[in-house]
Design a protein around this motif. Structure first.
Motif, PDB file in Angstrom:
ATOM      1  N   UNK A 161     -29.768 -20.720  13.474  1.00  0.00           N
ATOM      2  CA  UNK A 161     -29.669 -22.134  13.864  1.00  0.00           C
ATOM      3  C   UNK A 161     -30.761 -22.468  14.867  1.00  0.00           C
ATOM      4  N   UNK A 162     -32.018 -22.558  14.385  1.00  0.00           N
ATOM      5  CA  UNK A 162     -33.150 -22.712  15.296  1.00  0.00           C
ATOM      6  C   UNK A 162     -33.250 -24.111  15.922  1.00  0.00           C
ATOM      7  N   UNK A 163     -32.474 -25.080  15.413  1.00  0.00           N
ATOM      8  CA  UNK A 163     -32.576 -26.435  15.940  1.00  0.00           C
ATOM      9  C   UNK A 163     -31.931 -26.600  17.301  1.00  0.00           C
ATOM     10  N   UNK A 164     -31.244 -25.580  17.751  1.00  0.00           N
ATOM     11  CA  UNK A 164     -30.510 -25.682  19.004  1.00  0.00           C
ATOM     12  C   UNK A 164     -30.987 -24.586  19.939  1.00  0.00           C
ATOM     13  N   UNK A 165     -31.178 -24.924  21.196  1.00  0.00           N
ATOM     14  CA  UNK A 165     -31.660 -23.934  22.151  1.00  0.00           C
ATOM     15  C   UNK A 165     -30.481 -23.153  22.742  1.00  0.00           C
ATOM     16  N   UNK A 166     -30.128 -22.062  22.089  1.00  0.00           N
ATOM     17  CA  UNK A 166     -28.925 -21.307  22.464  1.00  0.00           C
ATOM     18  C   UNK A 166     -29.076 -20.630  23.812  1.00  0.00           C
ATOM     19  N   UNK A 167     -30.285 -20.120  24.077  1.00  0.00           N
ATOM     20  CA  UNK A 167     -30.524 -19.456  25.368  1.00  0.00           C
ATOM     21  C   UNK A 167     -30.272 -20.445  26.502  1.00  0.00           C
ATOM     22  N   UNK A 168     -30.795 -21.673  26.317  1.00  0.00           N
ATOM     23  CA  UNK A 168     -30.621 -22.679  27.363  1.00  0.00           C
ATOM     24  C   UNK A 168     -29.140 -23.040  27.536  1.00  0.00           C
ATOM     25  N   UNK A 169     -28.413 -23.114  26.420  1.00  0.00           N
ATOM     26  CA  UNK A 169     -26.983 -23.422  26.507  1.00  0.00           C
ATOM     27  C   UNK A 169     -26.275 -22.358  27.355  1.00  0.00           C
ATOM     28  N   UNK A 170     -26.562 -21.071  27.063  1.00  0.00           N
ATOM     29  CA  UNK A 170     -25.921 -19.992  27.812  1.00  0.00           C
ATOM     30  C   UNK A 170     -26.270 -20.082  29.290  1.00  0.00           C
ATOM     31  N   UNK A 171     -27.542 -20.380  29.581  1.00  0.00           N
ATOM     32  CA  UNK A 171     -27.957 -20.510  30.982  1.00  0.00           C
ATOM     33  C   UNK A 171     -27.233 -21.686  31.639  1.00  0.00           C
ATOM     34  N   UNK A 172     -27.156 -22.824  30.922  1.00  0.00           N
ATOM     35  CA  UNK A 172     -26.467 -24.007  31.457  1.00  0.00           C
ATOM     36  C   UNK A 172     -25.004 -23.708  31.755  1.00  0.00           C
ATOM     37  N   UNK A 173     -24.405 -22.883  30.909  1.00  0.00           N
ATOM     38  CA  UNK A 173     -22.980 -22.581  31.091  1.00  0.00           C
ATOM     39  C   UNK A 173     -22.775 -21.445  32.086  1.00  0.00           C
TER      40      UNK A 173
END
Lengths: 54, 155
Positions: free
Chosen positions: A36-48
């Motif tokens: 799912x490359x359209x979503x920045x998963x690393x950033x989501x994890x960092x944000x959370x």
């Protein structure tokens, strides 16, 4: 409504949702990013506030 | 069984909220605060949508896909609101000793996909009622009744 209908189209049915095999798709973060490359998963994890384990 | 559990939880919560000697940040204090805040309907009604304004502004100000992601992460972490998907810790169903990060479908206001995709008259009526409901929510959040209706027509 259009957005929700698109989400609905992509959603599993209730029967599929009860399928333990179909709903079990364990991935590493790298695999998820490829899937799912359209979503920045690393950033989501960092944000959370979660650690990044590749 | 559920009746008994609900009754027991109510007793625990009321005890905590009546415990005036609970130390700040102790479990009793937290439960008590949370319960009293939820039960104080006078203050809730008086404040109306005011406590939500910051979040509504965040949503209003989104312009890029990256903004949408940022705001979803914020809603997810502060309110466990999951506009597009859920994300939580859950037992690995193939290894019960492990807790793993879990992604799950979400984002539908109606109960499941069938409500959006079924073509019978009753389902169509449910979708119409849902649009009316969403319109009403926007009006309660301060939009004029015309704005959401025009928006819904386009959606």
């Amino acid at each position: 409504m259009r957005m929700e209908t698109r989400l609905a189209n992509a959603s599993f049915t209730n029967v599929e949702n009860r399928d333990a095999i179909k709903t079990y798709n364990r991935l590493t973060l790298t695999e998820l990013e490829d899937l799912a490359p359209g979503f920045n998963w690393t950033e989501l994890l960092l944000d959370l506030g979660y650690p990044i384990l590749k | 069984m559920e009746d008994i559990t609900v009754e027991q939880v109510r007793r625990l919560v009321e005890q905590a909220s009546n415990n005036t000697s609970a130390k700040d940040s102790s479990l009793d204090w937290k439960i008590g605060q949370f319960y009293r805040v939820g039960m104080d309907t006078d203050s809730i009604n008086r404040q109306g949508i005011e406590p939500l304004q910051g979040e509504l502004r965040l949503i209003d100000n989104m312009t890029t896909a990256a903004d949408v992601q940022k705001v979803s992460a914020h809603l997810l972490s502060y309110y466990i609101v999951d506009p597009f998907f859920s994300f939580f810790a859950c037992t690995d169903s193939k290894n019960s000793k492990m807790m793993i990060a879990t992604l799950y479908q979400s984002g539908l206001g109606l109960p499941d996909r069938d409500y959006y995709l079924r073509t019978d008259n009753e389902s169509a009526k449910t979708r119409e009622d849902y649009l009316k409901f969403v319109t009403r929510m926007f009006v309660l959040l301060g939009d004029s009744s015309r704005t959401p209706q025009e928006m819904l027509k386009r959606s």
